[in-house]
Design a protein around this motif. Structure first.
Motif, PDB file in Angstrom:
ATOM      1  N   VAL A  69      51.184  31.239  42.730  1.00 32.50           N
ATOM      2  CA  VAL A  69      49.858  31.210  43.375  1.00 32.50           C
ATOM      3  C   VAL A  69      48.803  31.796  42.435  1.00 32.50           C
ATOM      4  N   CYS A  70      47.553  31.473  42.737  1.00 30.42           N
ATOM      5  CA  CYS A  70      46.438  32.125  42.048  1.00 30.42           C
ATOM      6  C   CYS A  70      46.114  33.374  42.840  1.00 30.42           C
ATOM      7  N   SER A  71      46.265  34.530  42.221  1.00 31.37           N
ATOM      8  CA  SER A  71      46.057  35.766  42.987  1.00 31.37           C
ATOM      9  C   SER A  71      44.599  35.955  43.369  1.00 31.37           C
ATOM     10  N   CYS A  72      43.681  35.203  42.728  1.00 34.24           N
ATOM     11  CA  CYS A  72      42.271  35.323  43.120  1.00 34.24           C
ATOM     12  C   CYS A  72      42.012  34.600  44.432  1.00 34.24           C
ATOM     13  N   LEU A  73      42.970  33.765  44.888  1.00 31.23           N
ATOM     14  CA  LEU A  73      42.785  33.031  46.140  1.00 31.23           C
ATOM     15  C   LEU A  73      43.594  33.626  47.290  1.00 31.23           C
ATOM     16  N   SER A  80      47.170  40.606  34.867  1.00 30.20           N
ATOM     17  CA  SER A  80      46.664  39.361  35.453  1.00 30.20           C
ATOM     18  C   SER A  80      45.164  39.320  35.198  1.00 30.20           C
ATOM     19  N   LYS A  81      44.683  38.187  34.718  1.00 33.14           N
ATOM     20  CA  LYS A  81      43.286  38.119  34.275  1.00 33.14           C
ATOM     21  C   LYS A  81      42.431  37.318  35.238  1.00 33.14           C
ATOM     22  N   GLU A  82      41.123  37.612  35.227  1.00 39.80           N
ATOM     23  CA  GLU A  82      40.212  36.810  36.023  1.00 39.80           C
ATOM     24  C   GLU A  82      39.353  35.947  35.104  1.00 39.80           C
ATOM     25  N   GLY A  83      39.631  34.645  35.112  1.00 35.74           N
ATOM     26  CA  GLY A  83      38.842  33.726  34.293  1.00 35.74           C
ATOM     27  C   GLY A  83      37.766  33.035  35.097  1.00 35.74           C
ATOM     28  N   CYS A  84      37.991  32.952  36.444  1.00 29.29           N
ATOM     29  CA  CYS A  84      37.010  32.220  37.249  1.00 29.29           C
ATOM     30  C   CYS A  84      36.853  32.810  38.642  1.00 29.29           C
ATOM     31  N   GLY A  85      37.916  33.301  39.228  1.00 28.63           N
ATOM     32  CA  GLY A  85      37.835  33.821  40.592  1.00 28.63           C
ATOM     33  C   GLY A  85      37.770  32.755  41.659  1.00 28.63           C
ATOM     34  N   THR A  86      37.954  31.489  41.257  1.00 26.74           N
ATOM     35  CA  THR A  86      37.841  30.396  42.222  1.00 26.74           C
ATOM     36  C   THR A  86      39.052  29.460  42.212  1.00 26.74           C
ATOM     37  N   GLY A  87      40.132  29.899  41.584  1.00 29.85           N
ATOM     38  CA  GLY A  87      41.341  29.073  41.617  1.00 29.85           C
ATOM     39  C   GLY A  87      41.371  27.939  40.611  1.00 29.85           C
ATOM     40  N   ASP A  88      40.494  27.984  39.608  1.00 31.47           N
ATOM     41  CA  ASP A  88      40.410  26.854  38.685  1.00 31.47           C
ATOM     42  C   ASP A  88      41.025  27.084  37.307  1.00 31.47           C
ATOM     43  N   CYS A  89      41.388  28.320  36.989  1.00 28.79           N
ATOM     44  CA  CYS A  89      41.810  28.559  35.602  1.00 28.79           C
ATOM     45  C   CYS A  89      43.246  29.038  35.460  1.00 28.79           C
ATOM     46  N   GLY A  90      43.824  29.594  36.506  1.00 27.32           N
ATOM     47  CA  GLY A  90      45.232  29.983  36.444  1.00 27.32           C
ATOM     48  C   GLY A  90      45.524  31.261  35.678  1.00 27.32           C
ATOM     49  N   SER A  91      44.510  31.938  35.154  1.00 24.61           N
ATOM     50  CA  SER A  91      44.816  33.124  34.357  1.00 24.61           C
ATOM     51  C   SER A  91      45.216  34.303  35.247  1.00 24.61           C
ATOM     52  N   CYS A  92      45.067  34.147  36.562  1.00 24.31           N
ATOM     53  CA  CYS A  92      45.450  35.200  37.501  1.00 24.31           C
ATOM     54  C   CYS A  92      46.803  34.894  38.163  1.00 24.31           C
ATOM     55  N   LEU A 145      43.860  39.578  46.123  1.00 26.31           N
ATOM     56  CA  LEU A 145      45.043  40.228  45.552  1.00 26.31           C
ATOM     57  C   LEU A 145      44.770  40.587  44.090  1.00 26.31           C
ATOM     58  N   LEU A 146      44.045  39.705  43.403  1.00 31.98           N
ATOM     59  CA  LEU A 146      43.722  39.978  41.995  1.00 31.98           C
ATOM     60  C   LEU A 146      42.890  41.259  41.873  1.00 31.98           C
ATOM     61  N   ASP A 147      41.886  41.419  42.749  1.00 28.68           N
ATOM     62  CA  ASP A 147      41.073  42.642  42.742  1.00 28.68           C
ATOM     63  C   ASP A 147      41.957  43.863  42.956  1.00 28.68           C
TER      64      ASP A 147
HETATM   65  S1  FES Z   1      40.892  33.696  38.147  1.00 23.64           S
HETATM   66 FE1  FES Z   1      40.838  31.616  37.651  1.00 23.64          FE
HETATM   67  S2  FES Z   1      42.315  30.820  38.989  1.00 23.64           S
HETATM   68 FE2  FES Z   1      42.212  32.867  39.601  1.00 23.64          FE
END
Ligand code: FES
Ligand code: FES
Lengths: 186, 81, 771
Positions: free
Chosen positions: A59-63, A38-50, A25-27
């Motif tokens: 939710v984390c939109s990268c997940l 919405s930002k991508e800090g990790c893409g793995t659900g660990d940073c919350g910037s998305c 969803l983030l992409d």
């Molecule tokens: S980009 Fe880090 S939690 Fe989604």
């Protein structure tokens, strides 16, 4: 992989897009719809910037897969202010210097709004644990936590005022029964 | 005459000498003369050094005036975060 | 430095400075509108991805890119061959951005592709065939110094006689004396600082404490991964949008690596999502340019988080030995240290700065510090907030804590007794001017946190820290708009709210409202060269240049007023946002406000602007003292930070909220360094924790509120007294928390991070020795 056609609602507006089934969803938000708030800090659900909300749930939109959001309602940072009026949290973050570089800010604001919609009177510990899924490397969290607590206080005051005016129409915070954010449930 | 002290690695390069007396009215002249007095230092000086003048650190100000009354110390070039 | 004649050198009364207005970029940042590195896009852009070495150390026998090139949608594939070595370029940077013959660390770039979308680019990476011959590797600093270690750069660094290392018992490998004359060593440099006679000094000591310490590498951990969009046209004109701390540095380094004229490359900095020193060099930028040059299209490259961990610069890991001697009354008589920092695969670890900072807080007659810069199979270290200083302070302040305990002297009192002040000859050479260490210690002692009674398993730690602060090249220009508002163009990237500080200084100097000034960060073609936003230099240097640019503008506006009134220029003065006749003799004219002057500008000689270019000097050092309370769970070894206090000298706080923010952010980064953060390498030399899940930076629930006290001992080198504040705050926390833990449970942790298992093992060790 053939593309999928999706109809959804983002910040109250109907939106249609096509995406590949492996896109998050983030992409989709960032690369297909140009919503780069919405930002991508990790893409793995660990940073919350998305962080976004999906039917009111944090939710984390990268997940989340882009192809999955058809028929759902998404809330992003771009929809937080009403016209030129900032959300009280946005205003407090600004006044309280709760951002330094600002890359984590959209995620914190979305997460904090989700908290205050459930609990208008959180303790400092509750705020800290709720926001533990959002990383900030600049501020040491002090001013962020203060901004959230201060906003809650203002909102309680405002709620008390309006309920004093018309006691019958006392509004309970919206989505009180909504499920806890997915990434906090883990 | 200027009194110039060396700090850090520069000491090793200068064969253990820690102090020099050289002529010069500013940092650029001082460094040029120092390089002549002690050619072993030349490569380090070329690479860049910081110069502490009375406690104030200068990284690039080659025209900073110097006099015999100044405390002059050469330090390795610094970088920050 | 002298300022212009009719303004006082040092201003002490302020209207705007010291207030806390909203920052000019704030609304964009709370609404998601601000554009960071990855938020830029160019029409028709390709996606660039980098292929990285899976080995810690390997000879690259061959690279076959033909299959990748044949894949539909792939527009360019590059290897080092596409970036031929240019005369005069920085060879280490060149090798670091793309391996040439040997992969030196896990994650070292080997090739790159540009394709129509990410899926194609990923597929193309898989089609590149690299034939590696895996070599022996070394990632630990002590191991890398041993004669038996594999040498990373054969023939580059002088062979070492391991017996002659004065570190004697402190350098591992003491018994191994074989020197590799042909290959040389991994010791890239040896540095010595100090003065006096250390051996004599120790003879006067009533107590001597010495220990070995180790810290692991930590990453700056900015939340925004590196990102850029490069666009090179067929005529060689190039544009680069990038998140960096130093757009001018990026321009000059990329131009030199790629053999371009500097004028052909224009770099526009985006908003930057944190840097802390990690964005003071180039990684993907020259690669993106080379891809774009080959593909003839714009190319966007965004690093993944794991790439950020594996291949951008963390700071050094360190192995240290510190010895301090003191009299019974707490006076230090001698101090000695050996510091060994590995800086990854290339020379340049910040050991010199670590060495200079180690004892900088104290007035020492006899002091010696030896530092070793060591190369290992790890990514090239990059600057990280007060580079090199936190590690040596961890060791030094730990030893001081132990001396205070053994002598029964209060932790702040022993520091006060030995504190560096104006006139002290610093341990790294120069004599200090006015500095504020004593003031921070006194303020810490008077703070309520220092008086809180501690409970069971709780302890309090104290530590002080120092950072030089830098100045450097800075250009600023300020333009008067037609309505009397101002546009301020800065060349130093704003990492933490500096635009607000610049507007405050401009408003102060002009006597107008803060909101009437708008600051922007200019691209590299709009201003003269500006050094990187690093070394805590921005508020000092760009502030200084802003003040001087405004003074330049004021002079021109006074000149205009003089012309309008028909009186000499020196009969006009600037006050409260308007030109005034300087005295009764000048004539009875009504003041001309900045708005009136602006409105008439066109009719009275044209636009008005001010500018200033300087290689600034005179950044005053900043000292800090931290106090921390922790509670340790003796069952699990887990610790909780209960209270944390930062007291630091800011010279003059321009925007106090952002000064506090620097104090708080630095402290929490330091706390992370103590508690959890570390680079963890497997036996095969690959990084095992390249993600935020396993490389755990502090989260909100890990820390308490961070209390701050801003001490202001004005820096005579700045018209408002400003000192840099960004870096010192990360220097004391490592030792501060460690000292608190020792006071809580009687265990002195000398290896970081102090993860719960380590603390638990230490507790059990103490219990066993008592039993
Ligand atoms: S980009 Fe880090 S939690 Fe989604
Ligand atoms: S403000 Fe920079 S990461 Fe939070």
């Amino acid at each position: 992989m053939s593309a999928v056609h999706v109809s959804t609602k983002i910040n109250g507006d109907d939106v249609e897009f096509v995406c590949r089934p492996d896109e998050s969803l983030l992409d989709v938000l960032r690369d297909r719809l140009g919503m780069t708030g919405s930002k991508e800090g990790c893409g793995t659900g660990d940073c919350g910037s998305c962080s976004v909300t999906l039917d009111g749930r944090l939710v984390c939109s990268c997940l989340v897969m882009g192809a999955e959001v058809g028929g759902h309602e998404i809330g992003t940072i771009e929809g937080m202010a009403q016209g030129d009026k900032l959300h009280p949290l946005q205003q407090k973050f600004l006044e309280g210097a709760a951002l330094q570089c600002g890359i984590c800010t959209p995620g914190f604001l979305i997460a904090a709004r989700a908290l205050l919609e459930r609990n208008m009177d959180p303790t400092e510990t509750e705020v800290r644990y709720w926001l533990a899924g959002n990383l900030c490397r600049c501020t040491g969290y002090d001013k962020i936590v203060r901004a959230v607590m201060d906003t809650a206080k203002d909102m309680r005051k405002a709620a008390a005022k309006s309920s004093a005016k018309k006691p019958a129409a006392k509004k309970s915070p919206a989505k009180k029964t909504a499920k806890k954010g997915a990434r906090h449930a883990a | 005459m200027l009194k110039v002290k060396l700090g850090g690695t520069l000491v090793n390069k200068a064969g253990g000498r820690t102090e020099f007396e050289v002529e010069g009215a500013n940092i650029m002249q001082m460094l040029r003369n120092l390089g002549r007095t002690c050619p072993e230092l030349e490569p380090m000086l070329k690479k860049g050094v910081s110069v502490a003048v009375d406690g104030q650190i200068y990284r690039d100000a080659m025209l900073q005036p110097l006099g015999p009354e100044n405390e002059i110390i050469l330090l390795p070039r610094m970088a920050g975060g | 430095m002298p300022l212009d004649a009719n303004t006082p050198d040092l201003r002490t009364e302020f209207k705007s400075v010291g207030t806390r207005p909203n920052r000019p970029d704030g609304v964009d940042k709370v609404t998601g509108r601000a554009r960071f590195g990855a938020d830029f896009s160019a029409p028709g852009q390709l996606v660039g991805l980098v292929l990285r070495s899976p080995h810690a150390h390997a000879r690259i026998k061959s690279i076959d890119t033909s299959a990748a090139e044949a894949l539909p949608g792939v527009k360019a594939v590059i290897t080092y061959k596409d970036i031929p070595e240019q005369e005069g370029c920085d060879k280490d940077v060149l090798v670091n951005i793309m391996a040439r013959g040997t992969a030196l660390y896990d994650g070292h770039a080997v090739a790159a592709v540009a394709a129509t979308d990410a899926a194609v680019a990923r597929k193309a990476l898989k089609l590149i065939k690299v034939d590696y011959k895996v070599l022996k590797h070394v990632t630990d600093v002590d191991e890398a110094m041993k004669p038996s270690a594999p040498v990373l750069h054969p023939g580059r660094f002088e062979p070492v006689d391991y017996n002659s290392l004065e570190t004697a018992s402190h350098v591992s490998g003491k018994q191994e004396t074989k020197t590799k004359t042909r290959e040389g060593s991994n010791i890239a440099g040896r540095y010595v600082f100090g003065h006096g006679d250390v051996d004599k000094g120790f003879k006067q000591a009533d107590i001597i404490v010495e220990h070995e310490f180790k810290t692991e590498a930590t990453h700056q951990g900015y939340i925004e991964p590196h990102a850029c969009v490069a666009s090179v046209s067929s005529d060689g004109m190039a544009e680069l949008w990038v998140c960096t701390q130093g757009p001018f540095m990026v321009r000059d380094v990329c131009a030199s690596l790629l053999g371009m004229d500097v004028s052909r490359l224009r770099v526009t900095p985006s908003e930057i999502g944190g840097g802390f020193g990690g964005k003071t060099t180039v990684f993907i930028e020259p690669v993106a340019l080379a891809l774009s040059r080959k593909a003839g299209k714009p190319v966007k490259v965004v690093m993944s988080r794991s790439e950020v961990f594996r291949c951008t610069g963390p700071t050094s890991s360190a192995s240290m030995w510190v010895k301090i001697g003191a009299k019974k009354d707490g006076t230090f008589v001698a101090a000695d240290a050996v510091l060994k920092y590995q800086g990854g695969a290339f020379p340049g670890s910040p050991v010199e700065m670590g060495a200079m900072c180690a004892f900088a807080c104290y007035d020492l007659r006899n002091v010696r510090i030896v530092g070793y810069d060591v190369v290992t199979n790890r990514p090239k270290q990059a600057a990280y907030r007060a580079p090199g200083a936190p590690m040596s302070a961890f060791a030094v302040e730990g030893v001081i804590g132990e001396i205070a305990d053994k002598l029964g002297i209060d932790a702040i009192d022993i520091r006060l007794k030995n504190a560096a002040k104006e006139g002290t000859v610093s341990s790294y050479g120069p004599t200090f001017g006015p500095v504020g260490l004593v003031e921070t210690l006194e303020a810490a002692k008077a703070h309520k946190n220092y008086k809180v009674k501690l409970g069971k398993n709780q302890g309090r730690g104290v530590a002080s820290g120092f950072w030089f602060n830098f100045a450097g090249n800075t250009c600023v220009s300020i333009n008067l708009n037609v309505d009397g508002t101002l546009a301020l163009a800065l060349g130093t990237v704003d990492i933490g709210g500096s635009r607000a500080s610049m507007c405050l200084m401009a408003a102060e100097e002009l006597g107008i409202a803060y909101d009437d000034v708008r600051a922007i960060i200019a691209d590299t073609s709009s201003l003269g060269y500006n050094d990187i936003s690093e070394g805590s230099r921005v508020t000092f240097s760009s502030g200084l240049a802003t003040i001087k640019a405004v003074r330049d503008l004021k002079k021109r506006m006074c000149g205009r007023a003089a012309k309008i009134w028909g009186i000499p220029e020196d009969a006009v003065k600037w006050e409260n946002g308007a030109a005034h006749p300087a005295g009764a003799n000048a004539g009875g004219f009504d003041p001309l406000s900045i708005k009136e002057i602006a409105a008439q500008a066109s009719a009275t000689g044209g636009p008005l602007a001010g500018h200033y270019e300087i290689n600034a000097e005179g950044a005053g050092p900043s000292f800090a003292t931290h106090v921390c309370d922790v509670e340790v769970d003796p069952e699990t070894g887990a610790m909780k930070v209960l209270r944390y206090l930062v007291v630091q000298d800011a010279g003059k706080a321009i925007h106090p909220s952002y000064v506090e923010g620097q104090y708080q952010g630095g402290a929490v980064q330091g706390i992370g360094w103590v508690l959890n953060e570390e680079y963890f390498y497997g036996k095969d030399g690959t990084l095992q924790n390249a993600g935020f899940l396993d490389y755990r930076i502090p989260v909100c629930s890990d820390v308490p509120m961070i209390d701050t006290v801003i001490v202001e001992v004005p820096n005579p080198g700045h018209p408002y007294g400003v000192r840099g504040v960004g870096e010192t705050s990360i220097v004391p926390p490592l030792a501060c928390v460690a000292n608190a833990v020792s006071s809580a449970i009687g265990v002195r942790a000398r290896t970081l991070p102090m993860s719960p298992p380590k603390v638990l093992a230490a507790i059990e060790g103490v219990a066993a020795s008592k039993a």
